[in-house]
Enzyme design. Structure first.
Site, short mmCIF file in Angstrom:
data_model
loop_
_atom_site.label_atom_id
_atom_site.label_comp_id
_atom_site.label_asym_id
_atom_site.label_seq_id
_atom_site.Cartn_x
_atom_site.Cartn_y
_atom_site.Cartn_z
N ARG A 1 -3.33 7.90 -10.92
CA ARG A 1 -4.68 8.34 -11.59
C ARG A 1 -5.17 7.30 -11.48
O ARG A 1 -6.87 8.20 -11.97
CB ARG A 1 -4.02 6.31 -11.98
N ALA B 1 -48.32 21.31 13.82
CA ALA B 1 -48.08 21.63 12.64
C ALA B 1 -47.27 23.27 12.63
O ALA B 1 -47.15 23.75 13.07
CB ALA B 1 -48.62 21.64 11.41
N ALA C 1 0.72 -1.55 -0.09
CA ALA C 1 -0.12 0.32 0.20
C ALA C 1 0.89 1.45 -0.43
O ALA C 1 0.30 3.01 0.72
CB ALA C 1 -0.98 -0.54 1.46
N LYS D 1 -5.27 6.37 -2.44
CA LYS D 1 -6.14 6.11 -3.14
C LYS D 1 -6.49 4.61 -2.49
O LYS D 1 -7.64 4.28 -3.21
CB LYS D 1 -5.27 5.00 -4.45
N GLY E 1 9.41 0.03 -5.37
CA GLY E 1 8.88 -1.23 -6.38
C GLY E 1 8.82 -2.08 -5.45
O GLY E 1 8.57 -1.66 -4.30
N ASN F 1 -0.92 -11.15 -14.73
CA ASN F 1 -0.56 -11.00 -13.25
C ASN F 1 -0.79 -10.36 -12.34
O ASN F 1 -0.98 -9.27 -12.87
CB ASN F 1 0.54 -11.30 -13.31
C1 UD1 Z 1 2.32 -4.57 -10.49
C2 UD1 Z 1 2.36 -6.03 -10.79
C3 UD1 Z 1 1.65 -6.77 -12.32
C4 UD1 Z 1 1.09 -6.62 -12.33
C5 UD1 Z 1 -0.20 -5.87 -11.39
C6 UD1 Z 1 -1.75 -6.27 -11.30
C7 UD1 Z 1 4.93 -5.58 -10.36
C8 UD1 Z 1 6.53 -4.98 -10.94
N1 UD1 Z 1 4.22 -5.73 -11.65
O1 UD1 Z 1 1.88 -4.06 -11.76
O2 UD1 Z 1 3.01 -7.51 -13.26
O3 UD1 Z 1 0.24 -7.04 -13.61
O4 UD1 Z 1 0.68 -5.56 -10.33
O5 UD1 Z 1 -2.27 -4.95 -10.81
O6 UD1 Z 1 4.68 -5.85 -9.48
N2 UD1 Z 1 3.54 -0.35 -4.92
C9 UD1 Z 1 3.69 -0.44 -3.59
N3 UD1 Z 1 5.50 -0.08 -3.22
C10 UD1 Z 1 6.04 0.00 -4.74
C11 UD1 Z 1 5.66 0.49 -5.82
C12 UD1 Z 1 3.30 -0.76 -5.70
O7 UD1 Z 1 3.62 -0.72 -1.96
O8 UD1 Z 1 7.02 0.69 -4.36
C13 UD1 Z 1 2.30 -0.84 -4.10
C14 UD1 Z 1 0.86 -0.21 -4.81
O9 UD1 Z 1 0.90 0.44 -3.62
C15 UD1 Z 1 0.17 -1.49 -5.51
C16 UD1 Z 1 1.11 -2.54 -5.50
O10 UD1 Z 1 2.13 -2.56 -4.77
O11 UD1 Z 1 -1.38 -1.63 -4.33
C17 UD1 Z 1 0.93 -2.46 -7.09
O12 UD1 Z 1 2.02 -1.87 -8.00
P1 UD1 Z 1 0.95 -0.94 -9.04
O13 UD1 Z 1 2.33 0.25 -8.97
O14 UD1 Z 1 0.12 -0.53 -9.16
O15 UD1 Z 1 1.54 -1.93 -10.57
P2 UD1 Z 1 1.45 -2.42 -11.94
O16 UD1 Z 1 2.05 -1.48 -12.44
O17 UD1 Z 1 0.18 -2.26 -11.38
CA CA Z 2 -1.92 -1.35 -10.07
#
Ligand code: UD1
Ligand code: CA
Length: 478
Positions: A18, A386, A12, A25, A83, A176
């Site tokens: 977006r 009333a 989270a 979010k 990441g 995924n």
């Molecule tokens: C990620 C997956 C993708 C998958 C998708 C599903 C990776 C690299 N990619 O992509 O394969 O199809 O989810 O929805 O994992 N978050 C963190 N720390 C970070 C980055 C993200 O906690 O540094 C959390 C976000 O808050 C979110 C989740 O990880 O809850 C996924 O992150 P998001 O940026 O939405 O990943 P996607 O690019 O959608």
């Molecule tokens: Ca996502």
């Protein structure tokens, strides 16, 4: 029973750009619960020994919401390295060093993921003695998701992100979902080895798959039964879609439990509300928060109730209510505004164009028409005329009005608080009650009426009124 070999990491920390929102979010609600609350509810159902949430963006707001929703959650702060891989690495580091078993990784923005789906994934993972098991989905439009790349034998090979994918890989429709089960031992070995050499310069959790496979470990991807279960929320369109889907599930659940819902499409029921059998809900109704509706009550049409209690067989029509308690057999509306602290006892009535606040109206008592009743108690069997207004505010302080039992107050009264009207008392129409009225008394303070006979003929000669008056007096004379 707690599964001592299970931990859950909820991701989270992301920004959720977006959503274009000042609210993080994962704190946007659907069915009255923040997105992350749905995920935490699933986590709780899994009875894991540890629940970890990784936060960063709007850290304080997200962390305090999580702690409120599931107090045993261990909050972990993500550092500057971005990441999902880094997020999970820090989550794993926060687990006790002697923890052995499996780690479920879920995103905080996947609200419809249910515990049954995750349990099935854990079972598949354990049955296959896998190091990593990915929950995948087959989508018509896979845009934006990481794609599941399978080897010729059909096994999971690796996951490639949209931004790193070739044209061939982009044509893959298996994605995924972002929900996984890992063995903690595998994660501990592989996470430190994941680099950031990719289109987003992030540490991808998804790279764990190819690294583990390269090391000869067993990895698998298992498609979910229905793709909507794993729908992630990235923007407000997806937020509304998920809210609609969840509401349909909730409404159906109540219908099967014996609630009549005339128009499911215009009926919105929060996850936290409770309805008894034989409740009837008419179109355009929202049942929100901790609202409880007892057997046989009829709600709507066009009614919004937040944190209200509605008694058996009560009728609440075209009403907006918050923190109000309505007794059995009572009647409310149409067009009533129930503000916090409204208590209406059994068989009472709060009628048309009536606003109430912080007031207790006793059994069988009625405020039927056009009134504001604030900071008031009314005994039993009384009728408030009333157009009655309680003048409860002197510009600085609020004051109480007390109306006894079996009182009859006249139309168009003002009760200037603090004031008391005793049991069985009456007040005349138009009375401005400034002094206490003793039990059984009749209070009147309007000036006596004077009729100035012939005034119209003398002062408005030739008008239609004068002619009508003349005709009326001719008729009386003849
Ligand atoms: C990620 C997956 C993708 C998958 C998708 C599903 C990776 C690299 N990619 O992509 O394969 O199809 O989810 O929805 O994992 N978050 C963190 N720390 C970070 C980055 C993200 O906690 O540094 C959390 C976000 O808050 C979110 C989740 O990880 O809850 C996924 O992150 P998001 O940026 O939405 O990943 P996607 O690019 O959608
Ligand atoms: Ca996502």
């Amino acid at each position: 029973m707690t599964d001592t070999h299970l931990a859950i990491i909820v991701l989270a920390a992301g920004e959720g750009t977006r959503m274009k929102s000042a609210t993080p979010k994962v704190l946007h609600p659907i069915a009255g619960v923040p997105l992350v609350g749905h995920v935490l509810a699933t986590a709780r159902e899994l009875n894991a020994a540890h629940v970890v949430a990784v936060v960063r963006h709007e850290r304080d707001a997200v962390a305090s919401a999580i702690s409120e929703l599931l107090p045993e959650t261990l909050i972990v702060d993500q550092d500057d390295l971005p990441g999902t891989g880094r997020a999970v690495e820090l989550g794993v580091d926060a687990l006790p060093a002697d923890f052995e078993g499996d780690v479920v990784v879920v995103s905080g923005d996947v609200p419809l993921l249910d515990a049954g789906t995750v349990t099935a994934l854990i079972e598949a993972h354990r049955a296959a003695a896998a190091s990593a098991t990915v929950l995948s989905a087959i989508l018509d439009d896979a845009t934006g998701y990481g794609r599941v790349v399978r080897s010729v034998d059909g096994g999971l090979d690796r996951i490639v992100e949209q931004k790193d994918a070739t044209a061939d890989e982009l044509a893959i429709t298996e994605i995924n979902s972002g929900t996984y089960v890992f063995s903690v031992r595998a994660l501990r070995t592989v996470l430190p080895r994941i680099g950031t050499d990719n289109a987003q310069n992030e540490k991808y959790l998804t790279d764990a798959v190819s690294l583990l496979r390269g090391a000869g470990d067993n990895v698998a991807a298992v498609p979910v039964s229905e793709p909507w279960i794993v729908a992630g929320i990235n923007d407000r369109v997806q937020l509304a879609d998920a809210a609609l889907r969840l509401n349909q599930l909730i409404v159906r659940g109540w219908q099967r439990a014996g609630v009549t819902v005339q128009d499911p499409a215009s009926t919105w029921i929060d996850l936290t509300a409770k309805l008894a059998p034989d409740v009837e809900i008419l179109p355009g109704t929202q049942i929100k928060g901790a609202t409880v509706v007892e057997r046989g009550a009829k709600i709507g049409p066009d009614t919004t109730l937040l944190d209200c209690e509605i008694g058996e067989n009560a009728v609440v029509k075209r009403t907006d209510g918050t923190l109000a308690v309505i007794g059995a057999g009572a009647s409310v509306g149409p067009f009533a505004y129930l503000r916090p602290g409204t208590y209406l006892d059994a068989d009472g009535k709060i009628g048309t164009f009536v606003e109430t606040k912080n007031s207790h109206i006793g059994a069988g008592s009625k405020v039927p028409h056009l009134s504001y009743i604030g900071d008031t108690t009314v005994g039993e069997g009384s009728n408030v005329g009333a157009g009655t207004i309680t003048a409860n505010y002197d510009g600085v302080n609020k004051h109480k009005t007390v109306v006894g039992s079996h009182v009859r107050t006249g139309s168009h009264n003002v009760f200037v608080a603090p004031v008391r009207i005793g049991d069985g008392a009456y007040t005349g129409a138009g009375t401005v009650v400034r002094k206490d009225v003793p039990a059984g008394a009749l209070a009147i303070n309007v000036a006596p009426q004077r009729n100035m006979t012939g005034w119209v003929e003398a002062n408005r000669p030739g008008t239609a009124a004068a002619q009508a008056a003349a005709a009326a007096s001719d008729a009386t004379a003849s």
